[in-house]
Scaffold this motif. Structure first.
Motif, mmCIF file in Angstrom:
data_model
loop_
_atom_site.group_PDB
_atom_site.id
_atom_site.type_symbol
_atom_site.label_atom_id
_atom_site.label_comp_id
_atom_site.label_asym_id
_atom_site.label_seq_id
_atom_site.Cartn_x
_atom_site.Cartn_y
_atom_site.Cartn_z
ATOM 1 N N GLU A 28 57.498 73.260 60.073
ATOM 2 C CA GLU A 28 58.066 71.915 60.057
ATOM 3 C C GLU A 28 59.151 71.844 61.120
ATOM 4 O O GLU A 28 60.131 72.587 61.057
ATOM 5 N N PRO A 29 58.979 70.965 62.112
ATOM 6 C CA PRO A 29 59.999 70.823 63.147
ATOM 7 C C PRO A 29 61.331 70.333 62.585
ATOM 8 O O PRO A 29 61.362 69.587 61.601
ATOM 9 N N TYR A 30 62.403 70.761 63.227
ATOM 10 C CA TYR A 30 63.761 70.323 62.896
ATOM 11 C C TYR A 30 64.373 69.674 64.121
ATOM 12 O O TYR A 30 63.930 69.912 65.245
ATOM 13 N N ARG A 31 65.384 68.848 63.890
ATOM 14 C CA ARG A 31 66.119 68.222 64.985
ATOM 15 C C ARG A 31 67.591 68.197 64.613
ATOM 16 O O ARG A 31 67.962 68.373 63.446
ATOM 17 N N VAL A 32 68.406 67.958 65.606
ATOM 18 C CA VAL A 32 69.843 67.841 65.354
ATOM 19 C C VAL A 32 70.081 66.538 64.605
ATOM 20 O O VAL A 32 69.526 65.491 64.964
ATOM 21 N N ASP A 33 70.886 66.594 63.551
ATOM 22 C CA ASP A 33 71.218 65.412 62.759
ATOM 23 C C ASP A 33 71.949 64.410 63.654
ATOM 24 O O ASP A 33 73.029 64.706 64.161
ATOM 25 N N ASN A 37 75.658 65.660 64.210
ATOM 26 C CA ASN A 37 75.499 66.622 65.304
ATOM 27 C C ASN A 37 75.912 68.035 64.908
ATOM 28 O O ASN A 37 76.049 68.897 65.753
ATOM 29 N N ALA A 38 76.175 68.265 63.632
ATOM 30 C CA ALA A 38 76.679 69.560 63.181
ATOM 31 C C ALA A 38 75.666 70.334 62.357
ATOM 32 O O ALA A 38 75.985 71.393 61.832
ATOM 33 N N ARG A 39 74.462 69.798 62.211
ATOM 34 C CA ARG A 39 73.454 70.506 61.427
ATOM 35 C C ARG A 39 72.072 70.082 61.880
ATOM 36 O O ARG A 39 71.899 69.072 62.570
ATOM 37 N N LEU A 40 71.089 70.849 61.449
ATOM 38 C CA LEU A 40 69.696 70.525 61.726
ATOM 39 C C LEU A 40 69.094 69.858 60.502
ATOM 40 O O LEU A 40 69.443 70.191 59.372
ATOM 41 N N VAL A 41 68.192 68.914 60.734
ATOM 42 C CA VAL A 41 67.495 68.237 59.643
ATOM 43 C C VAL A 41 65.992 68.276 59.910
ATOM 44 O O VAL A 41 65.560 68.231 61.060
ATOM 45 N N PRO A 42 65.178 68.364 58.856
ATOM 46 C CA PRO A 42 63.725 68.385 59.044
ATOM 47 C C PRO A 42 63.209 67.018 59.490
ATOM 48 O O PRO A 42 63.797 65.990 59.196
ATOM 49 N N THR A 43 62.088 67.041 60.200
ATOM 50 C CA THR A 43 61.486 65.796 60.686
ATOM 51 C C THR A 43 60.457 65.234 59.722
ATOM 52 O O THR A 43 60.051 64.085 59.868
ATOM 53 N N GLY A 44 59.993 66.052 58.765
ATOM 54 C CA GLY A 44 58.976 65.582 57.830
ATOM 55 C C GLY A 44 57.562 65.740 58.346
ATOM 56 O O GLY A 44 56.612 65.302 57.699
ATOM 57 N N ARG A 45 57.391 66.372 59.492
ATOM 58 C CA ARG A 45 56.064 66.595 60.061
ATOM 59 C C ARG A 45 55.647 68.040 59.827
ATOM 60 O O ARG A 45 56.482 68.901 59.584
ATOM 61 N N THR A 46 54.371 68.312 59.929
ATOM 62 C CA THR A 46 53.854 69.671 59.785
ATOM 63 C C THR A 46 52.895 69.967 60.926
ATOM 64 O O THR A 46 52.077 69.123 61.289
ATOM 65 N N PHE A 47 53.003 71.176 61.472
ATOM 66 C CA PHE A 47 52.106 71.638 62.528
ATOM 67 C C PHE A 47 51.496 72.961 62.106
ATOM 68 O O PHE A 47 52.116 73.734 61.380
ATOM 69 N N VAL A 48 50.294 73.235 62.604
ATOM 70 C CA VAL A 48 49.699 74.560 62.479
ATOM 71 C C VAL A 48 49.865 75.215 63.843
ATOM 72 O O VAL A 48 49.548 74.623 64.876
ATOM 73 N N VAL A 49 50.395 76.451 63.831
ATOM 74 C CA VAL A 49 50.661 77.167 65.079
ATOM 75 C C VAL A 49 50.080 78.566 65.009
ATOM 76 O O VAL A 49 49.886 79.120 63.927
ATOM 77 N N VAL A 50 49.811 79.140 66.167
ATOM 78 C CA VAL A 50 49.420 80.539 66.255
ATOM 79 C C VAL A 50 50.700 81.361 66.361
ATOM 80 O O VAL A 50 51.603 81.015 67.121
ATOM 81 N N ASP A 51 50.774 82.426 65.577
ATOM 82 C CA ASP A 51 51.956 83.284 65.576
ATOM 83 C C ASP A 51 51.631 84.597 66.261
ATOM 84 O O ASP A 51 50.847 85.382 65.759
ATOM 85 N N THR A 52 52.245 84.846 67.420
ATOM 86 C CA THR A 52 52.026 86.097 68.151
ATOM 87 C C THR A 52 53.184 87.068 67.964
ATOM 88 O O THR A 52 53.155 88.168 68.506
ATOM 89 N N LEU A 53 54.219 86.669 67.196
ATOM 90 C CA LEU A 53 55.421 87.492 67.069
ATOM 91 C C LEU A 53 55.662 88.058 65.678
ATOM 92 O O LEU A 53 56.573 88.857 65.489
ATOM 93 N N GLY A 54 54.923 87.623 64.683
ATOM 94 C CA GLY A 54 55.118 88.128 63.333
ATOM 95 C C GLY A 54 56.196 87.400 62.558
ATOM 96 O O GLY A 54 56.931 88.012 61.786
ATOM 97 N N ALA A 55 56.293 86.108 62.738
ATOM 98 C CA ALA A 55 57.288 85.300 62.019
ATOM 99 C C ALA A 55 56.965 85.272 60.531
ATOM 100 O O ALA A 55 55.808 85.375 60.130
ATOM 101 N N GLY A 56 58.008 85.103 59.721
ATOM 102 C CA GLY A 56 57.822 85.047 58.282
ATOM 103 C C GLY A 56 58.226 83.707 57.704
ATOM 104 O O GLY A 56 58.900 82.910 58.361
#
Length: 106
Positions: A28-33, A37-56
């Motif tokens: 779920e993407p985040y953006r600056v509130d 401007n002091a925190r990140l907030v979710p955008t409410g969208r969802t993406f499917v991504v390929v993970d090449t780094l082993g994210a959890g």
């Protein structure tokens, strides 16, 4: 590029041969509130991504989207539109830390 939090995984037992062995995540993407401007907030969208780094799950990641997603050595021949290209340690906006992986509480 954008930052996103890993929210889950996708399992697809039937897929094109070139995608076999590639880990798929939902993010779920985040953006600056815009109000503080002091925190990140979710955008409410969802993406499917390929993970090449082993994210959890729960990690904040850096995503590359579009044709640029196929410019890494690991993804250059894959039919993808989004890939994890970094694991975010900290994010600073205007001199204030709006995200730190140390604050996750794992």
């Amino acid at each position: 590029m954008f930052v996103a939090r890993v929210t889950g995984s996708v399992v697809a037992t039937q897929k094109v041969a070139s995608m076999t062995g590639h880990k798929l995540l939902t993010v779920e993407p985040y953006r600056v509130d815009p109000e503080s401007n002091a925190r990140l907030v979710p955008t409410g969208r969802t993406f499917v991504v390929v993970d090449t780094l082993g994210a959890g799950i729960g990690e904040m990641v850096l995503i590359c989207q579009g044709s640029s997603a196929r410019l890494t050595p690991e993804t250059e021949k894959l039919p993808i539109d989004a890939v994890v290209i970094g694991l975010v340690d900290t994010m600073d906006v205007g001199g204030s830390v709006v995200f730190s992986s140390r604050d996750r509480g794992d």
